[in-house]
Design an enzyme around this catalytic site. Structure first.
Site, short mmCIF file in Angstrom:
data_model
loop_
_atom_site.label_atom_id
_atom_site.label_comp_id
_atom_site.label_asym_id
_atom_site.label_seq_id
_atom_site.Cartn_x
_atom_site.Cartn_y
_atom_site.Cartn_z
CE LYS A 565 -2.77 4.51 3.67
NZ LYS A 565 -2.48 3.15 4.06
CB THR A 673 -5.99 -4.75 2.68
OG1 THR A 673 -6.89 -3.70 3.03
CG2 THR A 673 -6.08 -5.85 3.71
CE LYS A 677 -7.53 -3.94 -1.51
NZ LYS A 677 -8.50 -3.10 -0.79
#
Ligand code: 26V
Length: 834
Positions: A565, A673, A677
């Site tokens: 990220k 998000t 996943k």
């Protein structure tokens, strides 16, 4: 007239010529494009040509459906959704496009007949990186879901010449930014619409005039103008007939702009000027949290908003006599405050160009705008200096003042005498430099305001936007984020997908909630075996990438523990690496016999100006070097940092992950998000009660989720009296790890390099890393114990996949469609009669 309609008849005939979807037709298209589009023969053809020819073959088939969609939406005069976002992080498009068209397999076979392999052909495509992180990727998932759910929708954004920078890691472990030249070989997915070009005004001043009836009108004059040119990217739905459009605007210098220079005879200066105006769409701002305050960024925001509203207005007026019913046919969803200037722009268009009176204009505006908030971090809430707005958008500043005046009257009426509240709710921040608060503008001008997870929305209504919630509670709602299962399960994890389908059929691909049927098989030993081997193959594939990109050999039987990220202190990559360092120190003393080998995998970009984030990247590399080079521990511990993390790498990394690190300080990650996943792909989460983690844990079951750390409320309560030094003194492992970092041992060439990280943790740290360290370490111990029970772990993994159906962006978009947009499905079908 007669000739015209005869010609039309002939065109109707031509547009019936749909391309075939079978292998032979695809081969034919492919060959044609090699020869006639690329201009190559068998001797000169390259890998890039193979990719481009395949993409063009797919594009033709998309265009067949696009034309059907366009006509059927036009005939039905459907209500449209406009999704306004400064970012669309779409990644590669070839395989997703083929899959949605239903010809992935046929195309793979067509290529195979020609001796080509789909994977290598698809790998030639560059990533479209027109976004920073979560917010941009969410917009891309939403496009896929809107098309799949047959919603007439258009995405609007900017066609940046340079997307998010390419991250290079230099030999010292530092991030270096290189330009992302994604358009260098052209872009087969876009259609330039040079005739769809609108003038966008900047600067100048406002002239007012009172007409005979005593009405004042305003004219924005002497402006410097830029032309916005449309570029359309086709967005197919999954196994339906719909192809929507993502319309990206490119800036083009206008010739009128340079009249002065031309008149003075300075031709070269005029051309240079023209060039400079094209800077507006040159580059994506690579920071996703820190306010930019730059004129160019403000211009980007207004540029794409102005062109978009003009486009929607033109479209409306083709089918309707006036704009009074505009809000019934159009809704603009604002992706964060970046397009919030739309409030003032729509008002300006209605007031100044269409002569609406204020109340009518305000009714139309506030019935067509809806705003999504994506962050509660104060430093990311946009504010623009009033002086800058007055200089760049003088008419909009006037309108904002008037909106504010009327709004604050309303506040005073409701809470007489509460001037403190008036100050807090004002669209203008006073005291010091006066600034426009874009979030307040967006809230006041929209009929809907939403957060992106249940916890985040609660924080918005309880804290961040509390005053606004008290005024208009009905405006606020939650829309928990989701991700498209086409890309993030079927596409990236074909092994697991086939396995799922073998057990429950393929209904899950368009209704992800059906994944829950898999839960019935969670104890099936045969499924366990194939589940494990699917994961194992994904891990091997990732190990090969790591060997190539990082030059480190990792053991595919070790636990793959992943944190990928953007690099941010609130996401706490430093908590992760500090824990790894303390594990190293522990293993140097003693490696218990039942230790499960672990590979800690990192990836992510830091904003170029974010010093602390860049130091954290170097720290990860410094720890990685020590650990990986130490034969005493590297059989049980490895650390890798995969450079240039992007969508395509995510598609390789996530299916191979067993542990998903979601360790932000509670209350700071709006949703996340990536967390969704990972869960979908059978990884188990180690995480805090933050953002959508809360809902993921509820969905998969607390026994299948590794929870640690302070809650949001505990973080708030502790803030006032947080004493990091106490943790340092009380916990010998924290002590030893921090001392090692501070000592300079990890950076002998510059012993002070990591001191600022240690200082940030020891003095005042708003992210409370040390407060959660202990719980984090213990949680990893529990996780290791759980992993030793192979079947128990596999069961948890299956249940994570089975229960993650809620996190499909199809569900999110259905929620928006029903509760915010009030649009239904509008299947694209060939028109009858004509
Ligand atoms: C903010 C700014 C501030 C000005 C400079 C440029 C810039 C660019 C982007 C942003 C937006 C940051 C907000 C963001 O990305 N939020 C993320 O949104 C995800 C989708 O809702 C969510 O999952 C993440 O938790 C949230 O951090």
């Amino acid at each position: 007239m007669r000739a015209m309609s005869e010609a039309r008849a002939e065109w109707d005939f031509l547009t019936q010529a749909d391309r075939g979807m079978d292998k032979e037709s695809i081969k034919r298209s492919f060959a044609d494009h090699i020869e006639y589009t690329q201009g190559k023969d068998r001797f000169s053809v390259t890998q890039l040509d193979f990719y481009l020819a395949t993409a063009y073959a797919a594009r033709e088939r998309l265009l067949d459906r696009f034309n059907v969609t366009r006509r059927s939406d036009y005939q039905r005069d459907a209500r449209r959704v406009y999704y306004l976002s400064l970012e669309f992080l779409i990644g590669r498009l070839l395989e997703d496009g083929l899959r949605n068209l239903g010809i992935h397999e046929e195309t793979r076979r067509a290529l195979a007949d020609l001796g080509l392999d789909m994977d290598s052909v698809a790998a030639k495509e560059g990533d479209a990186g027109l976004g920073n992180g979560g917010l941009g990727r969410l917009a891309a998932c939403f496009l896929d879901s809107m098309a799949t759910l047959d919603i007439p929708a258009v995405g609007y954004g900017i066609r940046y010449e340079y997307g998010i920078f390419r991250q290079i890691i230099d030999p010292s472990g530092a991030q270096v930014e290189a330009p992302d030249t994604w358009l260098r070989h052209g872009n087969p997915w876009e259609l330039e619409r040079s005739e769809k070009a609108y003038r966008v005004q900047f600067h100048g001043h406002v002239r007012s005039r009172v007409d005979d009836a005593g009405r004042t009108s305003f004219e924005w004059v002497d402006t410097r103008d830029v032309i916005a040119v449309a570029h359309d990217v086709l967005v197919p739905g999954y196994r339906n007939e719909r192809v929507n459009v993502l319309r990206l605007w490119a800036a083009q210098g206008s010739d009128a702009f340079d009249f002065e220079d031309f008149n003075r005879g300075d031709y070269v200066a005029a051309v240079q000027h023209k060039n400079a105006t094209e800077d507006i769409s040159r580059v994506l701002y690579p920071s996703d949290k820190v306010r930019q305050g730059r004129e160019l960024r403000l211009k980007q925001e207004y540029f794409f908003v102005a062109a978009t509203i003009r486009d929607a207005v033109v479209r409306h007026l083709k089918a309707h006599p006036s704009l009074h019913d505009f809000g019934e046919y159009s809704v603009f969803q604002l992706n964060d405050t970046h397009p919030a200037i739309a409030v003032a722009e729509l008002m300006r268009v209605l007031l100044d160009e269409h002569r609406f009176d204020w109340d009518d204009a305000w009714r139309v505006t506030t019935s067509s705008l809806a705003y999504t908030n994506h962050t509660v971090l104060p430093e990311a809430l946009e504010q623009w200096p009033v002086w800058l707005m007055e200089e760049v958008l003088p008419r909009h500043m006037q309108i904002i003042y008037e909106v504010n005046r009327r709004f604050l009257d309303q506040v005073r009426h409701r809470w007489p005498g509460d001037e403190d509240r008036v100050r807090r709710m004002s669209l203008i921040e006073e005291g010091g430099e006066r600034r426009v608060r874009m979030a307040n503008l967006a809230i006041v001008g929209s009929y809907s305001v939403n957060g992106v997870s249940a916890l985040h929305t609660k924080i918005l209504t309880d804290r961040i936007f509390r005053d606004f919630y008290e005024l208009e509670p009905g405006k606020f709602n939650n829309k928990t984020n989701g991700v498209t299962p086409r890309r993030w399960l079927m596409g990236c994890n074909p092994g697991l997908s086939a396995l799922v389908t073998s057990r429950i059929g393929d209904g899950w691909t368009h209704d992800l909630a059906r994944l829950d049927q898999l839960a019935q098989h969670a104890d099936d030993p045969e499924l366990h075996a194939s589940w494990q081997s699917a994961k194992r193959r994904n891990k091997e594939r990732l190990a090969a990438i790591i060997a190539r990109e990082c030059n480190v050999t990792v053991d595919p039987t070790s636990i793959f523990d992943v944190q990928i990220k953007r690099i941010h202190e609130y996401k706490r990559q430093h908590l992760n690496i500090l824990h790894v360092l303390s594990l190293y120190q522990r293993y140097k003393q003693h490696i218990p016999a039942d230790t499960v080998p672990r590979t800690f995998i990192f990836g992510g970009k830091a904003a170029p100006g974010y010093d602390m984030a860049k130091r954290i990247i170097r720290l990860v590399h410094a720890v990685a070097r020590v650990v990986n080079d130490d034969p005493a521990v590297n059989a049980v511990l490895k650390v890798v940092y995969i450079p240039n993390y992007n969508v395509s790498l995510a598609e390789r990394i996530i299916p191979a992950a067993e542990v998903s690190e979601q360790i932000s300080t509670a209350g700071m990650e709006a949703s996340g998000t990536g967390n969704m996943k990972f869960a979908m792909n059978g990884a188990l989460t180690i995480g805090t009660l933050d953002g959508a983690n809360v809902e993921i844990r509820e969905a998969v079951g607390p026994e299948n989720f590794f929870l640690f750390g302070l809650t949001d409320l505990e973080v708030q309560a502790l803030k006032k009296q947080y004493d990091p030094a106490g943790y340092y003194h009380r916990d010998p492992e924290i002590h030893a790890a921090l001392d090692a970092v501070a000592s300079g041992w990890l950076s002998p060439d510059e012993p002070g390099r990591f001191r600022p990280i240690v200082d940030s943790l020891l003095y005042g740290d708003p992210f409370m890393v040390l407060a959660d360290f202990h719980a984090y370490r213990d949680c990893h111990e529990r996780l290791m114990a759980a992993y030793r029970d192979r079947e128990g772990w596999t069961r948890k993994s299956i249940l994570n996949t089975a229960r993650s159906g809620r996190f499909s962006s199809d569900r999110t978009i259905m929620d928006y469609a029903r509760e915010v947009w009030r649009v239904g499905a509008s299947p694209a079908s060939p028109p009858k009669g004509t």
